[in-house]
Write a protein that holds these residues in place. Structure first.
Motif, PDB file in Angstrom:
ATOM      1  N   LEU A   1       1.982   1.512   9.939  1.00  0.00           N
ATOM      2  CA  LEU A   1       2.376   2.731  10.625  1.00  0.00           C
ATOM      3  C   LEU A   1       1.282   3.784  10.531  1.00  0.00           C
ATOM      4  O   LEU A   1       1.375   4.841  11.080  1.00  0.00           O
ATOM      5  CB  LEU A   1       3.651   3.276   9.988  1.00  0.00           C
ATOM      6  CG  LEU A   1       4.761   2.246  10.009  1.00  0.00           C
ATOM      7  CD1 LEU A   1       5.862   2.649   9.072  1.00  0.00           C
ATOM      8  CD2 LEU A   1       5.282   2.054  11.414  1.00  0.00           C
ATOM      9  N   ARG A   2       0.264   3.432   9.823  1.00  0.00           N
ATOM     10  CA  ARG A   2      -0.775   4.420   9.604  1.00  0.00           C
ATOM     11  C   ARG A   2      -1.651   4.506  10.838  1.00  0.00           C
ATOM     12  O   ARG A   2      -2.082   3.512  11.383  1.00  0.00           O
ATOM     13  CB  ARG A   2      -1.618   3.966   8.420  1.00  0.00           C
ATOM     14  CG  ARG A   2      -2.563   5.017   7.964  1.00  0.00           C
ATOM     15  CD  ARG A   2      -3.367   4.424   6.854  1.00  0.00           C
ATOM     16  NE  ARG A   2      -4.254   5.444   6.352  1.00  0.00           N
ATOM     17  CZ  ARG A   2      -5.428   5.159   5.843  1.00  0.00           C
ATOM     18  NH1 ARG A   2      -5.829   3.922   5.774  1.00  0.00           N
ATOM     19  NH2 ARG A   2      -6.186   6.117   5.393  1.00  0.00           N
TER      20      ARG A   2
ATOM     21  N   PHE B   1      -0.186   5.412   0.918  1.00  0.00           N
ATOM     22  CA  PHE B   1      -1.321   6.223   1.348  1.00  0.00           C
ATOM     23  C   PHE B   1      -1.107   7.687   1.021  1.00  0.00           C
ATOM     24  O   PHE B   1      -0.011   8.147   0.731  1.00  0.00           O
ATOM     25  CB  PHE B   1      -1.528   6.064   2.851  1.00  0.00           C
ATOM     26  CG  PHE B   1      -1.981   4.695   3.234  1.00  0.00           C
ATOM     27  CD1 PHE B   1      -3.251   4.268   2.903  1.00  0.00           C
ATOM     28  CD2 PHE B   1      -1.131   3.834   3.905  1.00  0.00           C
ATOM     29  CE1 PHE B   1      -3.674   2.999   3.259  1.00  0.00           C
ATOM     30  CE2 PHE B   1      -1.544   2.563   4.250  1.00  0.00           C
ATOM     31  CZ  PHE B   1      -2.820   2.155   3.927  1.00  0.00           C
TER      32      PHE B   1
ATOM     33  N   GLY C   1       2.544  10.177   7.630  1.00  0.00           N
ATOM     34  CA  GLY C   1       2.241   9.084   8.535  1.00  0.00           C
ATOM     35  C   GLY C   1       2.887   7.777   8.112  1.00  0.00           C
ATOM     36  O   GLY C   1       2.845   6.794   8.838  1.00  0.00           O
ATOM     37  N   ALA C   2       3.503   7.761   6.936  1.00  0.00           N
ATOM     38  CA  ALA C   2       4.055   6.507   6.440  1.00  0.00           C
ATOM     39  C   ALA C   2       5.369   6.148   7.125  1.00  0.00           C
ATOM     40  O   ALA C   2       5.815   5.014   7.067  1.00  0.00           O
ATOM     41  CB  ALA C   2       4.272   6.595   4.932  1.00  0.00           C
TER      42      ALA C   2
ATOM     43  N   THR D   1       4.066   0.166   5.057  1.00  0.00           N
ATOM     44  CA  THR D   1       3.568   1.453   5.520  1.00  0.00           C
ATOM     45  C   THR D   1       2.239   1.367   6.254  1.00  0.00           C
ATOM     46  O   THR D   1       1.991   2.126   7.151  1.00  0.00           O
ATOM     47  CB  THR D   1       3.398   2.368   4.308  1.00  0.00           C
ATOM     48  OG1 THR D   1       2.690   1.642   3.336  1.00  0.00           O
ATOM     49  CG2 THR D   1       4.719   2.806   3.788  1.00  0.00           C
ATOM     50  N   MET D   2       1.421   0.428   5.855  1.00  0.00           N
ATOM     51  CA  MET D   2       0.071   0.444   6.419  1.00  0.00           C
ATOM     52  C   MET D   2       0.056   0.213   7.920  1.00  0.00           C
ATOM     53  O   MET D   2      -0.851   0.637   8.602  1.00  0.00           O
ATOM     54  CB  MET D   2      -0.795  -0.623   5.760  1.00  0.00           C
ATOM     55  CG  MET D   2      -0.304  -2.013   5.963  1.00  0.00           C
ATOM     56  SD  MET D   2      -0.087  -2.754   4.370  1.00  0.00           S
ATOM     57  CE  MET D   2       0.855  -4.161   4.740  1.00  0.00           C
TER      58      MET D   2
ATOM     59  N   ALA E   1       8.205   6.426   0.285  1.00  0.00           N
ATOM     60  CA  ALA E   1       7.125   5.491   0.610  1.00  0.00           C
ATOM     61  C   ALA E   1       6.911   4.501  -0.530  1.00  0.00           C
ATOM     62  O   ALA E   1       6.671   3.315  -0.310  1.00  0.00           O
ATOM     63  CB  ALA E   1       5.832   6.260   0.894  1.00  0.00           C
TER      64      ALA E   1
ATOM     65  N   ASP F   1      -3.676   4.646  -2.363  1.00  0.00           N
ATOM     66  CA  ASP F   1      -4.911   5.292  -1.923  1.00  0.00           C
ATOM     67  C   ASP F   1      -4.685   6.796  -1.840  1.00  0.00           C
ATOM     68  O   ASP F   1      -4.089   7.284  -0.897  1.00  0.00           O
ATOM     69  CB  ASP F   1      -5.326   4.711  -0.563  1.00  0.00           C
ATOM     70  CG  ASP F   1      -6.676   5.250  -0.112  1.00  0.00           C
ATOM     71  OD1 ASP F   1      -7.267   6.048  -0.859  1.00  0.00           O
ATOM     72  OD2 ASP F   1      -7.122   4.865   0.976  1.00  0.00           O
TER      73      ASP F   1
ATOM     74  N   TYR G   1       0.819  -1.215   0.000  1.00  0.00           N
ATOM     75  CA  TYR G   1       0.000   0.000   0.000  1.00  0.00           C
ATOM     76  C   TYR G   1       0.851   1.263   0.000  1.00  0.00           C
ATOM     77  O   TYR G   1       1.931   1.292   0.588  1.00  0.00           O
ATOM     78  CB  TYR G   1      -0.855   0.044   1.273  1.00  0.00           C
ATOM     79  CG  TYR G   1      -2.130  -0.754   1.213  1.00  0.00           C
ATOM     80  CD1 TYR G   1      -3.324  -0.137   0.884  1.00  0.00           C
ATOM     81  CD2 TYR G   1      -2.139  -2.109   1.516  1.00  0.00           C
ATOM     82  CE1 TYR G   1      -4.499  -0.857   0.846  1.00  0.00           C
ATOM     83  CE2 TYR G   1      -3.314  -2.841   1.483  1.00  0.00           C
ATOM     84  CZ  TYR G   1      -4.495  -2.207   1.152  1.00  0.00           C
ATOM     85  OH  TYR G   1      -5.662  -2.914   1.116  1.00  0.00           O
TER      86      TYR G   1
END
Lengths: 281, 266, 290
Positions: free
Chosen positions: C6-7, B89, B94-95, C3-4, B155, B170, B87
């Motif tokens: 850490l979200r 984002f 926040g990554a 990454t997810m 990222a 996303d 993923y």
């Protein structure tokens, strides 16, 4: 100011003020900016460097650039939220760049701003009604408003909401109860409510989704025509700027690198950076 | 067909947000899912990796390489995420965990997925960063020292680190200005050509993807209203909503919406 | 791990029933604190005993219809003193808190809004004040100015105002970066008006929470310093002083210590509960605002 600089400035103003590429109409410009420079403490180069332009009455002048190119700093300097280090900002015949405090106040009404993020631009603790009334109560009383004549608070707020196509019952709500598009309409209503000469639109659609973006752009075009407003439309979206503006300036690293009439966008003499931007859209 | 979503519904106890959606992503293609905020497109993308918030439930089928992901245990999903599906984002800030260096993140992902040698991990990380056009020296930096565009590139590098077969992005370019967004997309398209992974790109602005997508699906209020090839959807929209979506966003008017027949490209 | 993981996931605001319940708790807690205060005032006018009148013939009496909680070592009615003591302790705590707020809030507002030199100067001063623990300041002041509840309140104000000023400053620092403050300035609002109308409402919640949590601490501080003789002086009825007075009779009449002790504990607990509930409430509200 040394003579040399004065001469340079004269020469340049002649080149870029009315008629250089596209005419700005018969009337005199409402806003003339010249030699505007702003350097942040500790920065290697100015965030805004020697920027000059003229904005005609009823015109929409576009300003395109990437994030960090200095376009928002320019907006903040024009609104006197930040002070420029050098240059003049002639608004309605008066240079407001050196003015402060009480002397500046009468000129504040003539220029208003719409920010990118309406969530941050509205005080979350104030009802919409109060946010809309603020500018009038501070700045609008002395002025004779023609379109939004002040009869009562209720009537004034209703008129404003109507102008931006929002239902009247929104007046009693708080910003977080509104959608992003609605919130941006409120900040637009707040900016036009005291009938300024110039509205600086700093990425007014960047935080909205596509459909709201289109609707807000249409609304802005309509308001410009019906109220005779002049816009400085700042955006990274060349397509939106092209759709809105009669003339376009391209900004990069604090400087204006290209300027042209909207119909000359695809002309061959465009700056390479402009051409790069065109290739994206 | 690398991913095939069949009759997927997502909802809480009292509300259905995504309503019987079917969608397919072919091997190695760039598929764009377009819709306004609140249309359910992000939830749809989260449901694929079992990343839904705890108060939401998904029903239907999400077939990835032939097996239903909704039936997988959390543990199996963990092994799958990152390695086979990854993923990116919108919130690139926040990554990365703010107090850990970029390099530490690369190191950790590889370690968790079984790379034992420290030097091998370091080399892979440097290579990954360079492949997205960033200097390997950035590995030692902390997230706040990078710009938005750089962070989103980093990222992408982490997302592609273990060569997944499906990359789900996303709103990956929404928070960037159009110039950085364009560069990030160009990078994504290039990485796709190199690795052959499929991309499901979720966005509210079809303009972002018009150059790169092979196919588009348009989503409105939890349903897919129109799906098809990019050229068909953007230049000859059938559905009222698609038309509205396209008209709302200005493009420089010298070409078809899909980007076909543009001067200098045609 | 990609990454997810850490979200951060958005936490949903509490359900309706949860908010309603915590609101109820807030009201109950606040009522209780009020009750203690009003009962004390009420006692002053209505109860027939003079809280400071000593009657050595009636010393250390057990519970009776006339003295429901008995009398202390000087023959004073314990219930009367307990109620009045509540008024003393709570009243002085609120006085100290109020004074700290009145000094701290404007200081923080101005430092956070004006920044620059004013702010740097303020931070130096604040650091200086923070260096001293409250108990030490109280003891030193008592030594210099003499023991007494007035000096104790002064000591508390000196120590506490800084934390409010800092809290306000940090909120104002971040809030005044937002565009709506810029807009307010372009609309010609004066600094004073921006601070009072646009910034003050944002700090109200945080300050209220900190104040209610502090209330418990201050009550405890006043009681404990009175206990060691640095606060309320005899014959003023004050819970800490009452505890100290009853110490010699611990063996024979333990309840004399239990009453003020329980009073202190329950009031502090209530004050803390109030703080917790307020914190929940303001958090929920924040969560609901995107």
């Amino acid at each position: 100011m040394s003579r040399q600089i004065a001469e340079r400035r004269d020469a340049r103003s002649a080149a870029q003020l009315p008629g250089a590429h596209a005419s700005i109409g018969n009337s005199s410009p409402v806003l003339i900016v010249d030699g505007l420079t702003r350097t942040y403490a500790g920065a290697a180069r100015p965030a805004v460097q020697d920027v000059g332009f003229a904005l005609g009455r009823g015109e929409c002048l576009g300003l395109v650039g990437e994030s960090g190119c200095g376009k928002s700093t320019l907006a903040r300097c024009l609104l006197k939220i930040e002070e420029a280090d050098a240059g003049s900002i002639v608004l309605g015949g008066q240079d407001i760049a050196p003015l402060r405090g009480r002397k500046l106040r009468p000129h504040r009404r003539k220029i208003q701003i719409v920010f990118q993020n309406p969530a941050a631009a509205l005080n979350p603790k104030l009802r919409i009604r109060d946010s809309l009334l603020d500018p009038y109560l501070r700045l609008g009383r002395e002025a004779k408003l023609s379109r939004f004549a002040f009869a009562s608070r209720e009537a004034y707020v209703r008129q404003l909401l109507e102008a931006v196509e929002l239902p009247a019952e929104i007046a009693g709500r708080y910003p977080h109860e509104l959608s992003g598009g609605q919130r941006q309409r409120v900040t637009i209503a707040r900016a036009i409510g005291i009938e300024p000469d110039v509205v600086v639109l700093d990425e007014p659609t960047a935080s909205l989704d596509v459909i709201s973006q289109g609707a807000v752009l249409d609304l802005l075009t309509e308001l410009r025509a019906s109220l005779g407003l002049s816009y400085l439309f700042i955006s990274h979206d060349l397509a939106a700027v092209h759709r809105m503006s009669q003339r376009i300036m391209v900004m990069r690293s604090g400087q204006i690198v290209d300027r042209f009439g909207a119909d000359e966008l695809f002309a061959d003499e465009r700056h390479p950076y402009t051409r790069e931007l065109i290739s994206i859209f | 067909m690398i991913l095939s979503i069949e009759e997927l519904s997502i909802g809480s106890r009292d509300r259905t947000i995504v309503d019987g959606v079917s969608l397919a992503v072919r091997e190695g293609e760039f598929m764009a899912l377009v819709g306004q905020s609140g249309s359910g497109k992000s939830l749809l993308s989260q449901a694929i990796g079992q990343l839904l918030p705890p108060n939401l439930r998904a029903s239907g089928k999400v077939l990835f390489e032939g097996a239903d992901l909704l039936a997988r245990s959390p543990r199996e999903m963990r092994a799958l995420r990152g390695k086979r599906i990854s993923y990116i984002f919108q919130d690139y800030q926040g990554a990365f965990t703010p107090f850990r260096s970029i390099g530490a993140h690369f190191d950790e992902y590889q370690k968790v997925h079984g790379e034992k040698s420290r030097t091998a991990r370091r080399d892979t990380a440097a290579e990954a960063l360079e492949s997205v056009g960033l200097d390997a020296a950035l590995l030692r930096r902390y997230p706040f020292q990078l710009s938005g565009g750089q962070l989103q590139r980093a990222a992408i590098a982490t997302a592609l680190l273990l060569s997944p077969r499906l990359l789900i992005a996303d709103e990956a370019t929404t928070a960037l200005d159009s110039v950085s967004a364009h560069r990030v997309l160009e990078l994504l398209a290039r990485k796709q050509r190199e690795t052959g992974c499929a991309i499901l790109f979720v966005t509210h602005d079809w303009r972002h993807v018009r150059r790169y997508a092979n196919r588009l699906s348009v989503m409105q209020e939890g349903r897919i209203v129109e799906s098809g090839g990019k050229h068909r959807i953007l230049d000859h929209p059938q559905h009222e909503y698609t038309r509205k979506l396209i008209e709302a966003a200005p493009i420089l008017g010298r070409s078809l919406r899909s980007g076909l027949g543009e001067e200098g490209q045609a | 791990m990609k990454t997810m993981f850490l979200r951060t996931r958005r936490i949903r605001p509490e359900s309706k029933s949860g908010t309603r319940k915590s609101r109820l708790q807030a009201i109950v807690a606040a009522l209780f604190v009020l009750l203690v205060a009003s009962a004390s005032v009420y006692a002053f006018g209505v109860l027939k005993h003079d809280p400071t009148l000593t009657d050595l013939r009636a010393r250390l009496l057990g519970a009776s219809a006339l003295h429901p909680f008995g009398t202390d070592h000087l023959g004073r009615d314990v219930l009367t003193r307990l109620l009045l003591g509540g008024g003393q302790t709570l009243g002085y705590s609120l006085l100290a808190l109020g004074a700290a707020l009145i000094i701290g809030i404007p200081f923080g507002l101005i430092a956070g809004y004006k920044r620059g030199r004013i702010d740097r100067l303020f931070m130096r001063v604040a650091d200086g004040f923070l260096a001293f623990p409250d108990t030490i300041v109280a003891i030193v002041l008592s030594g210099l100015l003499g023991a007494g509840i007035g000096n104790l309140v002064l000591a508390i104000v000196i120590v506490k105002w800084v934390s409010y000023a800092r809290l306000v400053r940090s909120t104002v620092l971040s809030e005044s970066q937002k565009d709506y403050v810029a807009v307010a300035r372009t609309n010609g609002l004066s600094d004073a008006r921006i601070m009072s109308r646009h910034l003050l409402p944002h700090i109200a919640g945080n300050v209220l929470v900190l104040a209610s949590l502090d209330l418990g601490k201050i009550i405890l501080l006043i009681s404990s310093l009175s206990y060691i003789g640095l606060g309320a002086q005899p014959p003023t009825p004050e819970w800490g002083a009452m505890l100290n007075d009853s110490r010699p009779y611990f063996q024979s009449r333990p309840e004399l210590m239990v009453y003020p002790g329980l009073a202190i504990v329950s009031t502090v607990l209530l004050a803390n509960m109030l703080g917790d509930v307020l914190r929940d409430r303001f958090d929920v509200k924040k969560e609901a605002q995107p």
